[in-house]
Design a protein around this motif. Structure first.
Motif, PDB file in Angstrom:
ATOM      1  N   GLY A  18       0.778  -1.226   0.000  1.00  0.00           N
ATOM      2  CA  GLY A  18       0.000   0.000   0.000  1.00  0.00           C
ATOM      3  C   GLY A  18       0.807   1.272   0.000  1.00  0.00           C
ATOM      4  O   GLY A  18       0.348   2.282   0.509  1.00  0.00           O
ATOM      5  N   GLY A  19       2.042   1.276  -0.547  1.00  0.00           N
ATOM      6  CA  GLY A  19       2.815   2.499  -0.613  1.00  0.00           C
ATOM      7  C   GLY A  19       3.518   2.867   0.668  1.00  0.00           C
ATOM      8  O   GLY A  19       4.016   3.966   0.801  1.00  0.00           O
ATOM      9  N   ARG A  20       3.529   1.972   1.621  1.00  0.00           N
ATOM     10  CA  ARG A  20       4.265   2.255   2.853  1.00  0.00           C
ATOM     11  C   ARG A  20       5.205   1.087   3.122  1.00  0.00           C
ATOM     12  O   ARG A  20       5.039   0.007   2.561  1.00  0.00           O
ATOM     13  N   VAL A 307       9.485 -10.287 -13.626  1.00  0.00           N
ATOM     14  CA  VAL A 307       8.612 -10.567 -14.757  1.00  0.00           C
ATOM     15  C   VAL A 307       8.001  -9.253 -15.254  1.00  0.00           C
ATOM     16  O   VAL A 307       7.674  -8.368 -14.471  1.00  0.00           O
ATOM     17  N   GLY A 308       7.910  -9.107 -16.565  1.00  0.00           N
ATOM     18  CA  GLY A 308       7.352  -7.892 -17.139  1.00  0.00           C
ATOM     19  C   GLY A 308       8.388  -6.905 -17.608  1.00  0.00           C
ATOM     20  O   GLY A 308       8.030  -5.827 -18.096  1.00  0.00           O
ATOM     21  N   VAL A 309       9.680  -7.237 -17.475  1.00  0.00           N
ATOM     22  CA  VAL A 309      10.719  -6.317 -17.920  1.00  0.00           C
ATOM     23  C   VAL A 309      10.572  -6.079 -19.424  1.00  0.00           C
ATOM     24  O   VAL A 309      10.261  -6.989 -20.192  1.00  0.00           O
ATOM     25  N   GLY A 514      10.858   2.273  -4.115  1.00  0.00           N
ATOM     26  CA  GLY A 514      10.708   1.022  -4.839  1.00  0.00           C
ATOM     27  C   GLY A 514       9.423   0.864  -5.601  1.00  0.00           C
ATOM     28  O   GLY A 514       9.240  -0.119  -6.324  1.00  0.00           O
ATOM     29  N   TYR A 515       8.503   1.818  -5.501  1.00  0.00           N
ATOM     30  CA  TYR A 515       7.202   1.724  -6.168  1.00  0.00           C
ATOM     31  C   TYR A 515       7.076   2.740  -7.284  1.00  0.00           C
ATOM     32  O   TYR A 515       7.782   3.748  -7.324  1.00  0.00           O
ATOM     33  N   GLN A 516       6.109   2.523  -8.155  1.00  0.00           N
ATOM     34  CA  GLN A 516       5.784   3.468  -9.214  1.00  0.00           C
ATOM     35  C   GLN A 516       4.849   4.542  -8.656  1.00  0.00           C
ATOM     36  O   GLN A 516       3.713   4.706  -9.088  1.00  0.00           O
ATOM     37  N   THR A 560       1.262  -8.091 -10.146  1.00  0.00           N
ATOM     38  CA  THR A 560       0.236  -7.196  -9.594  1.00  0.00           C
ATOM     39  C   THR A 560       0.820  -6.066  -8.761  1.00  0.00           C
ATOM     40  O   THR A 560       0.267  -4.981  -8.714  1.00  0.00           O
ATOM     41  N   THR A 561       1.926  -6.302  -8.084  1.00  0.00           N
ATOM     42  CA  THR A 561       2.562  -5.245  -7.303  1.00  0.00           C
ATOM     43  C   THR A 561       3.299  -4.294  -8.242  1.00  0.00           C
ATOM     44  O   THR A 561       4.112  -4.724  -9.052  1.00  0.00           O
ATOM     45  N   LYS A 562       3.021  -3.008  -8.147  1.00  0.00           N
ATOM     46  CA  LYS A 562       3.618  -2.048  -9.060  1.00  0.00           C
ATOM     47  C   LYS A 562       4.965  -1.566  -8.536  1.00  0.00           C
ATOM     48  O   LYS A 562       5.113  -0.456  -8.044  1.00  0.00           O
TER      49      LYS A 562
END
Length: 581
Positions: A18-20, A307-309, A514-516, A560-562
Motif C-alpha cells: 500500500g505504498g508504505r 517478470v514484465g521487464v 521502490g514503487y511506481q 500485480t505489485t507495481k
C-alpha cells in the motif's frame, strides 16, 4: 581481495504494501529498524512483530506454564502424571532440578550446533532436566544440555536449542535454574540493552591490521605518501600513509616502466599509493606479490529483473544480472552471449508455497529449507541467493544455517550468497558473530575455486544536488553500511572485508521507495537522473573497494505489485555502467 568474482546490484523491499514500508522485526528488540530515516523522508512506516521467528524470552519473562492436554502414553513408556499432564523425566523430580519443557517436538542433538547429529527426538510436554547451558550471546542464543525420555523410549542426554517453544524453570524450578552451569563465549557477558541504529555520526576507529609475512605489502621507509582516488598524481588526495607503515596490497595497476601503483587500505581509507610514478621510484613492494591482480578493481553493475521487464536487456554488456522467477531465460541468454557476465538467481517459490524466509523449524533444520528450495534453482547460474530480508532466531542460527546451506549447495556444484539483509540491518555489532560465516567461506572454497559470498540490500549514492533532505540516498548507515561493518570487523576481529575471498554483492540497490508512486519512483527522477545516480554509486563503491557489484532495483513490474520499473531507462543506466547496446 576476493577471487573469481566482480558483482552486483538492487534495492530493498520485501515487506511493502500500500505504498508504505512494512518491516518485520523481533519484538524483543523494537529499535533495530532505522525508522527515522524513512519518516524523515515522509514515508509511512509500519513495524510488525515476527511470528515464527520471534526471539526467545529471557530468564525473567517466561509465560506462566499452562498444562497441555493429557498426554497419551505410548506402550512401554511411564504413565503421565495426572496433576500436570506432562511426562516427568525418570531421573529427576520437581523441586530438585531445573526443569524445562516444550510445546513442540524437539531435535536432541549430539552437540550445541545445528550441524551436529540428531540422536533422537523429544515429544511435546516431556519434562527435561537441564544439566548445563551453552551461551552464544546472552539469553537469546543458547543451547541447553538436557536429560529426558526420548521418543524412542530411552532416557538420553543431549542438546536442544532454546527456542520460543521451550519453557524454562517450569513447576517452580526457576530458582534452581540459576545454579545450572553456564559455558560458551557469551556465558560471562552481561546482557546488552537494545540499541537503535544511530543517525549519521562518527564511525568506528579501526585497529590497523598487521600484514602476514606471506602477504604482498607496500611501504615507504622514510616518506609520508599520499593515498589518492586513482592511480595518478592528479588523483584526489584522500589521506596520508605514514612512513615505515606496511599495508596489504589488493591490486597493482598499472605495472609499467613508468607507472606502478598499489591499491591499499589504511585505517579504513582505501586508495592508490605510488610505487613508481613518472619513472621515479617511491615506495616499495614486499612479500609475495606474484598473485596480486594486475588490473583495476571494478564494481560490476547490472539490473534486477522481475517478470514484465521491457526492452532488450540482453543486448547490453552487463557485468552482472540478477533474475527472479520467469526471467531465468534472460539471464541465461546474457551469459551465453557474454560468458564473463556474472548471473545471480533467487526463487520466489519453495515446494510448499511462495515465501522469502524459513520457518522457525527450518532455521534450525537447514536441510529442510534446502530440500524445498533446490527444485526451483535452475542450472547455469553463478550464484544463488538463499533467502530474502529475513530475521533469524539469532545471529548464531544465521551463521549455522548459512554454512549448512552452503555445504549442501557446494555438494551440488552451486555457490550461494548468504544473508540478504534488508537495508540498515543487522546491528553493526552482530557482525562479530556473522564473521564466523566469512571465516568459514574463506576456508572452504568450491572445487572449481569459487567461494560462497554474501548478499546485502542497500540504498545507492547520487549527486547531492538531486537528493532531497532526509533521504536514505548517500546515507552512511543505509547506503554505506558495509563501511561501518568493515570498520567494526577491523576493530574486533582484525579482519577486513577486503580479505573476504567470496563476492560481496548488493543484490538490491535503489534510491527511492521502490514503487511506481511518482513517475518511475518516489523521487520523481527522469532517466538521466538515474544514470547519474548509477555513475555516482559506481564511483563511490569503487573508491571504497569493499563491494564487488550491485543490481539496480528494478526492471519489470513484478505482476500485480507495481514495483518501480526502470525499463525505459535501460540505455542511460547501461551507459553509466559502461555497457552499450
Amino acid at each position: 581481495m576476493r577471487k573469481l568474482f566482480l558483482l552486483l546490484v538492487v534495492l530493498f523491499l520485501s515487506g511493502c504494501v500500500g505504498g508504505r514500508y512494512v518491516f518485520y522485526q523481533s519484538p524483543d528488540n523494537p529499535e533495530q529498524i532505522p525508522t527515522g530515516v524513512y519518516e524523515d523522508a515522509g514515508v509511512e512506516v509500519e513495524i510488525r512483530n515476527l511470528e515464527t521467528n520471534t526471539p526467545y524470552p529471557t530468564y525473567t519473562s517466561y509465560p506462566t506454564y499452562t498444562p497441555l492436554p493429557t498426554y497419551t502414553a505410548q506402550p512401554g513408556l511411564p504413565e503421565p502424571t495426572q496433576d500436570s499432564g506432562i511426562t516427568p523425566s525418570p531421573t529427576s523430580s520437581a523441586g530438585k532440578a531445573c526443569l524445562a519443557t516444550s510445546s513442540t517436538a524437539l531435535n536432541l542433538r549430539a552437540d550445541h550446533t545445528v550441524n551436529s547429529a540428531i540422536i533422537d527426538n523429544i515429544d511435546p510436554g516431556v519434562r527435561m532436566e537441564v544439566l548445563s547451558i551453552w551461551v552464544i550471546r546472552d539469553v537469546t542464543d543458547e543451547w541447553l544440555k538436557v536429560r529426558a525420555e526420548t521418543r524412542s523410549g530411552v532416557v538420553r542426554e543431549g542438546w536442544i536449542f532454546r527456542g520460543s517453544s521451550v519453557y524454562f524453570g517450569v513447576d517452580d524450578t526457576l530458582d534452581l535454574c540459576w545454579d545450572v552451569p553456564l559455558d560458551g563465549p557469551g556465558a560471562n557477558v552481561p546482557t546488552p540493552a537494545p540499541t537503535a541504529t544511530p543517525v549519521p555520526g562518527p564511525t568506528w576507529t579501526p585497529v590497523p591490521t598487521g600484514p602476514a609475512p606471506t602477504q604482498c605489502t607496500y611501504v615507504h621507509p622514510s616518506a609520508t605518501m599520499s593515498i589518492r582516488s586513482t592511480w595518478s598524481t592528479s588523483g584526489t588526495r584522500l589521506g596520508l600513509l605514514p612512513p615505515n607503515t606496511r599495508v596489504v596490497v589488493g591490486h597493482i595497476y598499472p605495472d609499467t616502466a613508468q607507472e606502478r601503483w598499489a591499491y591499499i587500505t589504511y585505517q579504513g581509507l582505501t586508495g592508490w599509493v605510488a610505487v613508481r610514478a613518472g619513472g621515479i621510484e617511491y615506495g616499495r613492494l614486499e612479500g609475495n606479490c606474484a598473485q596480486v591482480p594486475r588490473y583495476q578493481p571494478q564494481v560490476l553493475v547490472g539490473p534486477h529483473l522481475l517478470v514484465g521487464v521491457q526492452g532488450d536487456v540482453v543486448g547490453y554488456g552487463w557485468g552482472t544480472l540478477k533474475c527472479l522467477n520467469h526471467t531465468e531465460a534472460l539471464c541465461l541468454a546474457a551469459k551465453a552471449a557474454r560468458p564473463q557476465t556474472v548471473i545471480v538467481y533467487r526463487t520466489l517459490h519453495v515446494s510448499d508455497g511462495m515465501r522469502d524466509c524459513p520457518s522457525y523449524n527450518e532455521w534450525l533444520n537447514p536441510d529442510d529449507w534446502y530440500r524445498k528450495v533446490i527444485p526451483f534453482w535452475p542450472a547455469g547460474f553463478d550464484y544463488y541467493e538463499v533467502i530474502n530480508e529475513c530475521w533469524p532466531p539469532s545471529m548464531r542460527v544465521m551463521v549455522d544455517f548459512s554454512i549448512r546451506i552452503a555445504q549442501l549447495a557446494a555438494r551440488d556444484g552451486r555457490a550461494i550468497l548468504a544473508f540478504s539483509w534488508y537495508p540498515g540491518a543487522p546491528e553493526i555489532a552482530d557482525w562479530d558473530v556473522l564473521y564466523d560465516y566469512l571465516a568459514w567461506a574463506d576456508a572452504n572454497p568450491l572445487p572449481d575455486g569459487r567461494h560462497h559470498g554474501i548478499a546485502l540490500h542497500a540504498a545507492g549514492y547520487a549527486p547531492a544536488d538531486q537528493v532531497p533532505p532526509g533521504s536514505w540516498v548517500n546515507d552512511p548507515w543505509i547506503a554505506g553500511r558495509h563501511e561501518l561493518v568493515n570498520a567494526r570487523l577491523l576493530q574486533t576481529k582484525n579482519y577486513s572485508l577486503k580479505q573476504f575471498q567470496g563476492p560481496i554483492v548488493i543484490t538490491e540497490l535503489g534510491w527511492d521507495d521502490g514503487y511506481q508512486s511518482t513517475s518511475m519512483g518516489a523521487l520523481g527522477w527522469d532517466c538521466a537522473a538515474y544514470g547519474r545516480a548509477v555513475a555516482r554509486t559506481i564511483e563511490v563503491l569503487s573508491q571504497q573497494g569493499l563491494v564487488d557489484g550491485f543490481h539496480v532495483w528494478n526492471f519489470g513490474s513484478g505482476g500485480t505489485t507495481k514495483w518501480v520499473d526502470l525499463s525505459r531507462c535501460l540505455p542511460q543506466i547501461a551507459a553509466a555502467a559502461g555497457g552499450t547496446a
